[in-house]
Design a protein around this motif. Structure first.
Motif, PDB file in Angstrom:
ATOM      1  N   TYR A  35       3.707   1.223  10.430  1.00 17.19           N
ATOM      2  CA  TYR A  35       4.737   2.075   9.367  1.00 17.19           C
ATOM      3  C   TYR A  35       5.961   1.970   9.757  1.00 17.19           C
ATOM      4  O   TYR A  35       6.578   1.856  11.049  1.00 17.19           O
ATOM      5  CB  TYR A  35       4.798   3.060   8.698  1.00 17.19           C
ATOM      6  CG  TYR A  35       3.776   3.609   8.255  1.00 17.19           C
ATOM      7  CD1 TYR A  35       2.860   4.622   8.521  1.00 17.19           C
ATOM      8  CD2 TYR A  35       3.253   3.991   6.958  1.00 17.19           C
ATOM      9  CE1 TYR A  35       1.560   5.041   8.280  1.00 17.19           C
ATOM     10  CE2 TYR A  35       2.045   4.873   6.554  1.00 17.19           C
ATOM     11  CZ  TYR A  35       1.253   4.845   7.572  1.00 17.19           C
ATOM     12  OH  TYR A  35       0.429   5.680   6.617  1.00 17.19           O
ATOM     13  N   TYR A  48      -3.294  -1.614   8.919  1.00 17.73           N
ATOM     14  CA  TYR A  48      -3.041  -0.682  10.004  1.00 17.73           C
ATOM     15  C   TYR A  48      -5.055  -1.300  10.194  1.00 17.73           C
ATOM     16  O   TYR A  48      -5.130  -2.485  10.003  1.00 17.73           O
ATOM     17  CB  TYR A  48      -4.055   0.500   8.026  1.00 17.73           C
ATOM     18  CG  TYR A  48      -4.701  -0.248   6.983  1.00 17.73           C
ATOM     19  CD1 TYR A  48      -4.451  -0.733   5.862  1.00 17.73           C
ATOM     20  CD2 TYR A  48      -5.991   0.028   6.683  1.00 17.73           C
ATOM     21  CE1 TYR A  48      -4.651  -1.718   5.403  1.00 17.73           C
ATOM     22  CE2 TYR A  48      -6.777  -0.872   6.214  1.00 17.73           C
ATOM     23  CZ  TYR A  48      -6.321  -0.713   5.175  1.00 17.73           C
ATOM     24  OH  TYR A  48      -7.330  -1.503   4.050  1.00 17.73           O
TER      25      TYR A  48
ATOM     26  N   ASN B  30      -6.716  11.957  -1.936  1.00 22.41           N
ATOM     27  CA  ASN B  30      -7.712  12.862  -0.593  1.00 22.41           C
ATOM     28  C   ASN B  30      -7.209  13.543   0.580  1.00 22.41           C
ATOM     29  O   ASN B  30      -7.673  14.723   1.059  1.00 22.41           O
ATOM     30  CB  ASN B  30      -7.925  11.313   0.343  1.00 22.41           C
ATOM     31  CG  ASN B  30      -9.601  11.231  -1.281  1.00 22.41           C
ATOM     32  OD1 ASN B  30      -9.949  11.769  -1.838  1.00 22.41           O
ATOM     33  ND2 ASN B  30      -9.954   9.600  -0.717  1.00 22.41           N
ATOM     34  N   ASN B  31      -6.208  13.553   0.479  1.00 32.05           N
ATOM     35  CA  ASN B  31      -5.363  13.966   1.602  1.00 32.05           C
ATOM     36  C   ASN B  31      -3.303  13.506   1.155  1.00 32.05           C
ATOM     37  O   ASN B  31      -2.857  13.450   0.005  1.00 32.05           O
ATOM     38  CB  ASN B  31      -4.763  13.116   2.777  1.00 32.05           C
ATOM     39  CG  ASN B  31      -4.163  13.580   4.102  1.00 32.05           C
ATOM     40  OD1 ASN B  31      -3.246  14.582   4.173  1.00 32.05           O
ATOM     41  ND2 ASN B  31      -3.853  12.357   4.829  1.00 32.05           N
ATOM     42  N   VAL B  90      -2.658  10.815   0.268  1.00 36.81           N
ATOM     43  CA  VAL B  90      -3.477   9.559   0.042  1.00 36.81           C
ATOM     44  C   VAL B  90      -4.061   9.091  -0.436  1.00 36.81           C
ATOM     45  O   VAL B  90      -5.017  10.331  -1.503  1.00 36.81           O
ATOM     46  CB  VAL B  90      -4.668   9.379   1.255  1.00 36.81           C
ATOM     47  CG1 VAL B  90      -5.408   8.114   1.197  1.00 36.81           C
ATOM     48  CG2 VAL B  90      -4.052   8.921   2.782  1.00 36.81           C
ATOM     49  N   SER B  95      -7.757   2.178  -1.725  1.00 38.13           N
ATOM     50  CA  SER B  95      -9.106   1.713  -0.940  1.00 38.13           C
ATOM     51  C   SER B  95      -8.485   1.882   1.152  1.00 38.13           C
ATOM     52  O   SER B  95      -9.082   1.218   2.295  1.00 38.13           O
ATOM     53  CB  SER B  95     -10.194   0.685  -1.143  1.00 38.13           C
ATOM     54  OG  SER B  95      -8.432  -0.411  -1.169  1.00 38.13           O
ATOM     55  N   ASN B  96      -7.077   1.741   1.190  1.00 37.73           N
ATOM     56  CA  ASN B  96      -6.724   1.463   2.127  1.00 37.73           C
ATOM     57  C   ASN B  96      -6.408   2.231   3.302  1.00 37.73           C
ATOM     58  O   ASN B  96      -5.795   2.670   4.393  1.00 37.73           O
ATOM     59  CB  ASN B  96      -5.803   0.346   2.411  1.00 37.73           C
ATOM     60  CG  ASN B  96      -4.535   0.945   1.383  1.00 37.73           C
ATOM     61  OD1 ASN B  96      -4.195   1.860   0.854  1.00 37.73           O
ATOM     62  ND2 ASN B  96      -3.494  -0.222   1.488  1.00 37.73           N
ATOM     63  N   TYR B  97      -6.709   3.835   3.051  1.00 40.87           N
ATOM     64  CA  TYR B  97      -6.762   4.862   3.913  1.00 40.87           C
ATOM     65  C   TYR B  97      -4.668   5.594   3.376  1.00 40.87           C
ATOM     66  O   TYR B  97      -4.683   5.992   4.768  1.00 40.87           O
ATOM     67  CB  TYR B  97      -6.907   4.950   4.986  1.00 40.87           C
ATOM     68  CG  TYR B  97      -8.527   4.521   5.210  1.00 40.87           C
ATOM     69  CD1 TYR B  97      -8.235   3.260   5.758  1.00 40.87           C
ATOM     70  CD2 TYR B  97      -9.537   5.305   3.950  1.00 40.87           C
ATOM     71  CE1 TYR B  97     -10.139   2.723   5.895  1.00 40.87           C
ATOM     72  CE2 TYR B  97     -10.530   4.524   3.591  1.00 40.87           C
ATOM     73  CZ  TYR B  97     -10.906   2.857   4.592  1.00 40.87           C
ATOM     74  OH  TYR B  97     -12.164   2.463   4.393  1.00 40.87           O
ATOM     75  N   LYS B  98      -3.320   4.437   2.956  1.00 41.05           N
ATOM     76  CA  LYS B  98      -2.222   4.191   3.261  1.00 41.05           C
ATOM     77  C   LYS B  98      -2.584   5.610   2.590  1.00 41.05           C
ATOM     78  O   LYS B  98      -2.698   6.121   1.936  1.00 41.05           O
ATOM     79  CB  LYS B  98      -1.724   3.125   3.391  1.00 41.05           C
ATOM     80  CG  LYS B  98      -1.262   3.532   1.535  1.00 41.05           C
ATOM     81  CD  LYS B  98      -0.463   2.115   1.575  1.00 41.05           C
ATOM     82  CE  LYS B  98      -0.470   1.850  -0.083  1.00 41.05           C
ATOM     83  NZ  LYS B  98       1.244   2.191   0.038  1.00 41.05           N
ATOM     84  N   LEU B  99      -0.819   6.703   3.679  1.00 38.39           N
ATOM     85  CA  LEU B  99      -0.144   7.491   2.931  1.00 38.39           C
ATOM     86  C   LEU B  99       1.571   6.362   2.879  1.00 38.39           C
ATOM     87  O   LEU B  99       1.732   5.885   2.479  1.00 38.39           O
ATOM     88  CB  LEU B  99       0.350   7.976   3.919  1.00 38.39           C
ATOM     89  CG  LEU B  99      -0.117   8.881   5.011  1.00 38.39           C
ATOM     90  CD1 LEU B  99       0.495   9.307   6.210  1.00 38.39           C
ATOM     91  CD2 LEU B  99      -0.966  10.526   4.205  1.00 38.39           C
ATOM     92  N   PHE B 101       4.455   7.663   0.840  1.00 41.01           N
ATOM     93  CA  PHE B 101       5.833   8.971   1.259  1.00 41.01           C
ATOM     94  C   PHE B 101       6.324   8.588  -0.057  1.00 41.01           C
ATOM     95  O   PHE B 101       7.038   7.986  -0.791  1.00 41.01           O
ATOM     96  CB  PHE B 101       6.241   8.219   1.931  1.00 41.01           C
ATOM     97  CG  PHE B 101       5.541   8.542   3.223  1.00 41.01           C
ATOM     98  CD1 PHE B 101       4.650   7.363   3.739  1.00 41.01           C
ATOM     99  CD2 PHE B 101       5.945   9.839   4.477  1.00 41.01           C
ATOM    100  CE1 PHE B 101       4.595   8.110   5.042  1.00 41.01           C
ATOM    101  CE2 PHE B 101       5.597   9.819   5.188  1.00 41.01           C
ATOM    102  CZ  PHE B 101       4.383   9.489   6.148  1.00 41.01           C
TER     103      PHE B 101
END
Lengths: 113, 111
Positions: A35, A48, B30-31, B90, B95-99, B101
């Motif tokens: 990031y 990623y 999910n997160n 998330v 589909s890319n698991y990114k957070l 913010f």
């Protein structure tokens, strides 16, 4: 466990130079992330990886490259540094499960002049 | 993509006061994680809380996933609580698991 470690902590580059930011995790996490954080903003995903040999682009990949040859390491390469790449770079990792809880390294502060 | 909004953007407290920070998100997740970024720039994991309530000392967090918001409570604030508090999620639909913010809440605790 050291967790997620990053080197260097600080770096100043001249325009057009290249460098590699190092990231290592010792938690046996499958997923790793890069990031960037610009002043006064939240973090944005650059690249990623879901496992060794597998990488994919995030929101802001232009000007960067990554590789993932081992589970532990996920280096980020800057080619032809530009002032717009002045930022703080964070590496993170997470388990291969449905939680996606991410653990962050201490960051690398990069200035391009 | 999913949107994350945090409020208030800035908060100034006297030491000992309590505060509530809010995070609204636009889709199922999910997160959800809360972070504290201290004045030296370190990101510190506070909570992993996609639903329910957790407490850790003077800090606690509640996420109501069905209503798409999370709250971070800070009690008896100390000057060391100063910094930026980020909420990150998330998306379940991603589909890319990114957070993703939020922009953060800048907390200043004065002695």
């Amino acid at each position: 466990n050291a967790g997620v470690t990053q080197t260097p902590k600080f770096r100043i580059l001249k325009i057009g130079q290249s460098m590699t930011l190092q990231c290592t995790q010792d938690m046996n996490h499958n997923y790793m992330y890069w990031y960037r954080q610009d002043p006064g903003m939240g973090l944005k995903l650059i690249y990623y990886s879901v496992g060794a040999g597998i990488t994919d682009k995030g929101e802001v990949p232009n000007g960067y490259n990554v590789s993932r040859s081992t589970t532990e390491d996920f280096p980020l390469r800057l080619e032809l540094a530009a002032p717009s790449q002045t930022s703080v770079y964070f590496c993170a990792s997470s388990y291969l499960d449905s939680s996606y809880e991410q653990y962050f390294g201490p960051g690398t502060r990069l200035t391009v002049t | 993509g999913i949107q994350v909004e945090q409020s208030p953007p800035d908060l100034i407290l006297q030491e000992g006061a309590n505060s509530t920070l809010r995070c609204n998100f636009s889709d199922s997740v999910n997160n959800l994680q809360w972070f504290h970024q201290n004045p030296w720039g370190q990101l510190i994991n506070l909570f992993y809380i996609p639903s329910g309530t957790k407490q850790n000392g003077r800090l606690s967090a509640t996420t109501v996933a069905t209503e798409r918001y999370s709250l971070l409570y800070i009690s008896s604030s100390q000057t060391t609580d100063s910094g930026v508090y980020f909420c990150a999620v998330v998306s379940s639909g991603g589909s890319n698991y990114k957070l993703t913010f939020g922009k953060g809440t800048l907390l200043t605790v004065n002695p």
